[in-house]
Design a protein around this motif. Structure first.
Motif, PDB file in Angstrom:
ATOM      1  N   TYR A   1      56.629  55.633  68.521  1.00 55.59           N
ATOM      2  CA  TYR A   1      57.836  56.540  67.918  1.00 55.59           C
ATOM      3  C   TYR A   1      57.868  56.460  66.211  1.00 55.59           C
ATOM      4  O   TYR A   1      58.392  55.266  66.010  1.00 55.59           O
ATOM      5  CB  TYR A   1      59.172  56.405  68.541  1.00 55.59           C
ATOM      6  CG  TYR A   1      60.137  57.325  67.992  1.00 55.59           C
ATOM      7  CD1 TYR A   1      60.411  58.495  68.624  1.00 55.59           C
ATOM      8  CD2 TYR A   1      61.111  56.890  66.947  1.00 55.59           C
ATOM      9  CE1 TYR A   1      61.442  59.291  68.283  1.00 55.59           C
ATOM     10  CE2 TYR A   1      62.118  57.819  66.501  1.00 55.59           C
ATOM     11  CZ  TYR A   1      62.279  58.987  67.104  1.00 55.59           C
ATOM     12  OH  TYR A   1      63.285  59.703  66.676  1.00 55.59           O
ATOM     13  N   LYS A   2      57.539  57.294  65.607  1.00 54.68           N
ATOM     14  CA  LYS A   2      57.856  57.300  64.264  1.00 54.68           C
ATOM     15  C   LYS A   2      59.057  57.974  63.481  1.00 54.68           C
ATOM     16  O   LYS A   2      59.271  57.721  62.417  1.00 54.68           O
ATOM     17  CB  LYS A   2      56.546  57.761  63.496  1.00 54.68           C
ATOM     18  CG  LYS A   2      55.041  56.826  63.675  1.00 54.68           C
ATOM     19  CD  LYS A   2      53.927  57.293  63.134  1.00 54.68           C
ATOM     20  CE  LYS A   2      52.716  56.322  63.340  1.00 54.68           C
ATOM     21  NZ  LYS A   2      51.632  56.989  62.684  1.00 54.68           N
ATOM     22  N   SER A   3      59.209  59.246  64.251  1.00 54.79           N
ATOM     23  CA  SER A   3      60.295  59.920  64.025  1.00 54.79           C
ATOM     24  C   SER A   3      60.521  60.899  64.899  1.00 54.79           C
ATOM     25  O   SER A   3      59.750  61.118  65.953  1.00 54.79           O
ATOM     26  CB  SER A   3      60.227  60.841  62.772  1.00 54.79           C
ATOM     27  OG  SER A   3      59.043  61.807  63.075  1.00 54.79           O
ATOM     28  N   GLU A   4      61.539  61.724  64.824  1.00 52.44           N
ATOM     29  CA  GLU A   4      61.923  62.746  66.052  1.00 52.44           C
ATOM     30  C   GLU A   4      60.830  63.721  66.122  1.00 52.44           C
ATOM     31  O   GLU A   4      60.544  64.230  67.306  1.00 52.44           O
ATOM     32  CB  GLU A   4      63.173  63.517  65.550  1.00 52.44           C
ATOM     33  CG  GLU A   4      63.537  64.474  66.772  1.00 52.44           C
ATOM     34  CD  GLU A   4      65.119  64.894  66.311  1.00 52.44           C
ATOM     35  OE1 GLU A   4      65.509  65.898  67.002  1.00 52.44           O
ATOM     36  OE2 GLU A   4      65.658  64.658  65.316  1.00 52.44           O
ATOM     37  N   ASN A   5      60.151  64.064  65.164  1.00 55.78           N
ATOM     38  CA  ASN A   5      58.980  64.977  65.055  1.00 55.78           C
ATOM     39  C   ASN A   5      57.677  64.279  64.873  1.00 55.78           C
ATOM     40  O   ASN A   5      56.653  65.163  64.913  1.00 55.78           O
ATOM     41  CB  ASN A   5      59.139  65.764  63.870  1.00 55.78           C
ATOM     42  CG  ASN A   5      60.305  66.727  64.052  1.00 55.78           C
ATOM     43  OD1 ASN A   5      60.669  67.204  64.984  1.00 55.78           O
ATOM     44  ND2 ASN A   5      60.867  66.885  62.659  1.00 55.78           N
ATOM     45  N   GLU A   6      57.593  63.105  65.363  1.00 55.28           N
ATOM     46  CA  GLU A   6      56.271  62.457  65.290  1.00 55.28           C
ATOM     47  C   GLU A   6      56.180  61.177  66.372  1.00 55.28           C
ATOM     48  O   GLU A   6      56.856  60.041  65.986  1.00 55.28           O
ATOM     49  CB  GLU A   6      55.783  62.008  63.912  1.00 55.28           C
ATOM     50  CG  GLU A   6      54.327  61.523  63.918  1.00 55.28           C
ATOM     51  CD  GLU A   6      53.843  61.100  62.815  1.00 55.28           C
ATOM     52  OE1 GLU A   6      52.720  60.594  62.294  1.00 55.28           O
ATOM     53  OE2 GLU A   6      54.627  61.369  61.741  1.00 55.28           O
ATOM     54  N   ASN A   7      55.772  61.392  67.610  1.00 56.28           N
ATOM     55  CA  ASN A   7      56.072  60.389  68.599  1.00 56.28           C
ATOM     56  C   ASN A   7      55.034  60.892  69.901  1.00 56.28           C
ATOM     57  O   ASN A   7      54.580  61.860  69.847  1.00 56.28           O
ATOM     58  CB  ASN A   7      57.418  60.161  69.145  1.00 56.28           C
ATOM     59  CG  ASN A   7      58.036  61.497  69.780  1.00 56.28           C
ATOM     60  OD1 ASN A   7      57.865  61.919  70.556  1.00 56.28           O
ATOM     61  ND2 ASN A   7      59.000  62.154  68.790  1.00 56.28           N
ATOM     62  N   SER A   8      54.753  60.003  70.327  1.00 52.70           N
ATOM     63  CA  SER A   8      53.618  59.919  71.523  1.00 52.70           C
ATOM     64  C   SER A   8      54.026  59.193  72.572  1.00 52.70           C
ATOM     65  O   SER A   8      54.405  57.978  72.453  1.00 52.70           O
ATOM     66  CB  SER A   8      52.235  59.789  71.015  1.00 52.70           C
ATOM     67  OG  SER A   8      52.045  58.486  70.576  1.00 52.70           O
TER      68      SER A   8
END
Length: 211
Positions: free
Chosen positions: A84-91
């Motif tokens: 999880y890097k941010s609300e719009n960038e996670n996997s």
């Protein structure tokens, strides 16, 4: 006053000075130790509220979790790696079970992508409940805790339990996040269904918080 009496007075004065000096050193050490214990809040010296705040302030992380999902129809277990890097960038990527190993759920710029060309992904998500839902994400728990008026935490001798109650219509679910009081580390999460049965159990093998 003779020489013997004079020596006796001097000797007594020395003992008094030594006693006062020793007492001063002892009091200084006690005061210093108390001051350090009171103000040195790192590791297991943090208060419970400090540890809860640390969890709520996590911005990005990598973690490996063991997940057990129970339903009336079946019971599934997974090992999943999450980033999880941010609300719009996670996997998240499924490591086990082997028959769906490699399935990736990726969110980039608000777009959700499912990756694994070898599998029928529609079938995967029909048979494996919760896998595509964000209830498995630590970030989802953090956001819910911040926004939910029914969130709170309790504690016992060795655990802090952060709790969220979600009430929708006639349904009520409860999420609990368990934190080790000695080191502040996240240990597990439980999600209870409307019947107060554990529907999802998550064990955190490790949580690496990124700066």
């Amino acid at each position: 006053m003779n020489r013997f009496e004079n020596k006796k007075i001097i000797k007594g004065s020395k003992k008094l000075y030594i006693s006062i000096f020793t007492l001063t050193i002892i009091l200084f050490v006690i005061f210093f130790a108390f001051f350090m214990v009171k103000n040195f809040k790192t590791g297991n010296n943090k208060s419970s509220q400090d540890m809860v705040n640390d969890i709520l302030n996590i911005k990005s992380y990598n973690t490996t979790i063991e997940v057990e999902v129970k339903s009336n129809k079946n019971q599934n277990k997974y090992i999943i790696e999450q980033s999880y890097k941010s609300e719009n960038e996670n996997s998240q990527e499924v490591i086990e079970p082997s028959n769906i190993s490699g399935v990736k759920i990726i969110k980039e710029n608000g777009v959700l992508k499912l990756e694994n060309s070898k599998l029928n992904l529609i079938s995967v998500f029909e048979n494996y409940s919760y896998l595509s839902e964000n209830d498995l994400d630590l970030s989802s728990f953090i956001n819910d805790y911040k926004s939910n008026k029914n969130s709170n935490y309790t504690e016992n001798d060795d655990k802090i339990i952060m709790k969220i109650e979600n009430i929708n219509s006639n349904n009520k679910t409860i999420k609990k996040l368990y934190i080790n009081k000695k080191n502040g580390k996240i240990e597990k999460m439980e999600i209870e269904d409307t019947n107060k049965k554990i529907a999802v159990y998550i064990l955190y093998r490790e949580v690496n918080v990124n700066s």
